[in-house]
Design an enzyme around this catalytic site. Structure first.
Site, PDB file in Angstrom:
ATOM      1  NE  ARG A  77      -3.892   0.780   0.671  1.00 41.29           N
ATOM      2  CZ  ARG A  77      -4.580   0.928   2.389  1.00 41.29           C
ATOM      3  NH1 ARG A  77      -5.833   1.310   3.004  1.00 41.29           N
ATOM      4  NH2 ARG A  77      -5.592   2.308   1.276  1.00 41.29           N
TER       5      ARG A  77
ATOM      6  CB  THR B 130     -10.886  -0.310  -4.634  1.00 44.40           C
ATOM      7  OG1 THR B 130     -10.708   0.833  -3.808  1.00 44.40           O
ATOM      8  CG2 THR B 130     -10.402  -1.711  -4.064  1.00 44.40           C
TER       9      THR B 130
END
Ligand SMILES: *[C@@H]1O[C@H](CO)[C@@H](O)[C@H](O)[C@H]1NC(C)=O
Ligand SMILES: *[C@@H]1O[C@H](CO)[C@@H](O)[C@H](O)[C@H]1NC(C)=O
Length: 442
Positions: free
Chosen positions: A107, A378
Site C-alpha cells: 500500500r 478499487t
C-alpha cells in the site's frame, strides 16, 4: 403374444438402462466440484471479462496464481483505470502449493514532505483540494515485484505482454469505464486531455481509447523490472511531471519505498481455515464478522424461509459493528497492534453478538460509525491455479481516478490514498520520515 411380450421386455430393459445412466449422471454431477459449467483446473475472477481472460491465459501457459493475478491487475489498469493502476497500492494474500499463506503489503506510504495539517482538510470534501496533498507514494509495482520474486513461475516480462498490446493498439471504452469519465468534467489537467477528443469533448463508451504513454512505460518495466519505476529514468520523468502539478513527491520517496511480506492471521470456521490480512489491512474485521456469525451456528436452514431474513439481519448488523471499528485499526509499524488482536478474539465477538437485537436496528452511534466519504473505485482479483496456489489481491488508487493527477510522460494516474486517514485517524504521525498508512483495508 410372445412377440409383444418380448417387446415389453426390451422396452423395460431399455427404460432400466436409461434410468441407471440417468442416476449415474446425476450422482456424478452432484459429486463434481464444479457443476453447471464450472472450472475444474483453475479460475480467475477480475472485474472485467477481458482481464479475467488475460489471467486465465497466463495460468494456461503454466503460470502460478501470482502470475495470473499480476497479469490480470496490469490489464485492469487500462480496462478500469478509474479504480487502480501503477500509481496506487495493493495487498496480496497468497497461498502456496503446500497451503502456507503470506500477505504482501504494497500500500501507499505518506511522502516525506506532507502537510502536517492534512486532517483539518478532511471536512473540505468532496473536492479534496489541494489535490496533491492526498497523494501517497505508489507501492503497486514493488508489490508485484515481491510477489513474483517469491511465487512467480513465468518470466516477469510475459505478464506485461497482453496489457502492452491492449494499451498500444487501443480498444472500445467499456461501459463501466465510460460511466466514470464524466468525473473529469470539472477538471482541466492532463488527465482530462487524455480522455478528450480533438474538440475537447470527453470520450464516451465505444470510442477507441489508447494508453500509448503507459504502453511505453510498461515496455520498459517489462524489460528492466520495477526498479525502472522507482529509481530509473521513468522515476525522474514521473517526479518531474507530478511536481509540475504541485505534488510534493520526491525521488527519495520512490527510492525508499519497500513492499513487505508477513504471515497471515487466521480464524477457524467449521472445517475451514480462513486466512486474513493483518493490520494495516482490514482482515481483523472480516474475522470479527465471521466470529459473530459463527456464534449463531448457521446451517443450511439459516438461508431458508423465515430464518433467511434473520440471518441477513444479523450479518448486516455484524458488518455495521465492524465498520465502526475500522478507525481503531492501526499500522503495527507505528502503533500497537493490540486492538486488532482483540477484535479477532471470540470473546469480543460474543460481546458484540449480545448487542445485536433481533428484528431491529439502531442509530449510527450505536455501532460507533463515523460518517466519512467511503472509497469508490478499487478492484479485486481472485485466482485459483492448477498447481494448488491461490491469490486474493485488492488494488486501488482510492477514489475514482484517484487524485486525478496524471503524469503525461509516463501514463500513470496518481492515487489520493491519504484521504483514507479521514474519519479514522486523529492525526498522522511522522515516524522517521516515512509514515505508513494506518487506515483499514478495503
Ligand atoms: C483550469 O486551468 C486554469 C489555469 O490553467 C485554472 O485557473 C482553472 O482554475 C482551471 N479550472 C478548473 C475547473 O480546474
Ligand atoms: C493460525 O495462527 C496461529 C498463530 O496466530 C498459528 O499458530 C497457527 O498455526 C495458524 N493456523 C493455521 C492453520 O495456519
Amino acid at each position: 403374444m410372445a412377440r409383444s411380450k418380448a417387446r415389453i421386455w426390451t422396452c423395460s430393459l431399455l427404460l432400466v438402462c436409461f434410468l441407471v445412466v440417468l442416476i449415474v449422471c446425476v450422482v456424478m454431477l452432484a459429486k463434481s466440484p464444479c457443476p453447471e459449467g464450472g472450472f475444474t483446473k483453475g479460475a480467475v475472477a477480475a472485474d472485467s471479462e477481458t482481464c479475467s481472460k488475460v489471467g486465465r491465459d497466463i495460468l494456461r501457459s503454466g503460470g502460478s496464481a501470482v502470475d495470473g493475478a499480476i497479469a490480470a491487475l496490469l490489464c485492469t489498469s487500462v480496462i478500469n483505470p478509474q479504480s487502480m493502476g501503477l500509481g496506487g497500492g495493493t495487498i496480496f494474500t497468497v497461498m502456496d502449493g503446500s497451503g502456507k499463506v503470506k500477505i504482501i503489503n504494497a500500500r501507499e506510504t505518506v511522502p516525506k514532505m506532507f502537510n502536517s495539517n492534512l486532517m483539518e482538510d478532511c471536512s473540505k470534501t468532496p473536492s479534496w483540494t489541494p489535490v496533491g496533498q492526498w497523494i501517497g507514494v505508489p507501492g503497486e509495482l514493488r508489490g508485484y515485484e515481491l510477489a513474483h520474486r517469491l511465487y512467480g513461475k513465468l518470466p516477469w516480462a510475459r505478464l506485461f505482454q497482453p496489457t502492452i498490446k491492449l494499451a498500444r493498439s487501443g480498444f472500445p471504452i467499456p461501459a463501466v469505464q465510460a460511466r466514470f469519465i464524466p468525473f473529469l468534467e470539472n477538471t482541466n489537467g492532463s488527465l482530462r486531455k487524455l480522455y478528450s477528443d480533438k474538440d475537447g469533448n470527453l470520450l464516451k463508451a465505444g470510442d477507441i481509447m489508447k494508453f500509448e504513454k503507459l504502453a511505453d512505460t510498461l515496455e520498459i518495466l517489462a524489460k528492466q523490472g520495477a526498479d525502472a519505476f522507482y529509481t530509473g529514468q521513468i522515476a525522474e520523468n514521473f517526479i518531474r511531471d507530478v511536481q509540475n502539478e504541485g505534488v510534493k513527491l520526491t525521488l527519495e520517496d520512490l527510492a525508499s519505498y519497500e513492499a513487505r511480506v508477513s504471515d497471515a492471521w487466521n480464524v477457524s470456521l467449521g472445517e475451514y481455515q480462513i486466512y486474513l490480512a493483518p493490520p494495516p489491512s482490514g482482515g481483523a474485521l472480516i474475522g470479527l464478522i465471521l466470529n459473530i456469525m459463527k456464534g449463531y451456528a448457521p446451517n443450511p436452514e439459516s438461508m431458508m424461509g423465515e430464518e433467511r431474513a434473520q440471518t441477513y439481519h444479523r450479518f448486516v448488523e455484524a458488518c455495521k459493528f465492524a465498520n465502526g471499528l475500522k478507525k481503531h485499526l492501526r499500522d503495527p509499524q507505528f502503533n500497537s497492534g493490540a486492538v486488532a488482536e482483540k477484535i479477532t478474539e471470540e470473546s469480543f465477538a460474543d460481546h458484540l453478538r449480545s448487542l445485536i437485537s433481533g428484528g431491529r436496528s439502531h442509530s449510527a452511534q450505536y455501532y460507533n460509525v463515523t460518517p466519512y466519504l467511503d472509497s469508490m473505485g478499487t478492484t479485486h482479483v481472485s485466482v485459483l491455479a492448477e498447481d494448488g496456489t491461490a491469490v486474493a489481491a485488492t488494488s486501488s488508487i482510492n477514489l475514482i481516478f484517484g487524485s486525478k493527477v496524471y503524469s503525461p510522460s509516463t501514463g500513470v494516474i496518481l492515487n489520493n490514498q491519504l484521504t483514507d486517514f479521514c474519519g479514522k485517524a486523529e492525526h498522522i504521525v511522522a515516524a522517521l520520515y516515512c509514515t505508513m498508512m494506518s487506515s483499514s483495508g478495503w
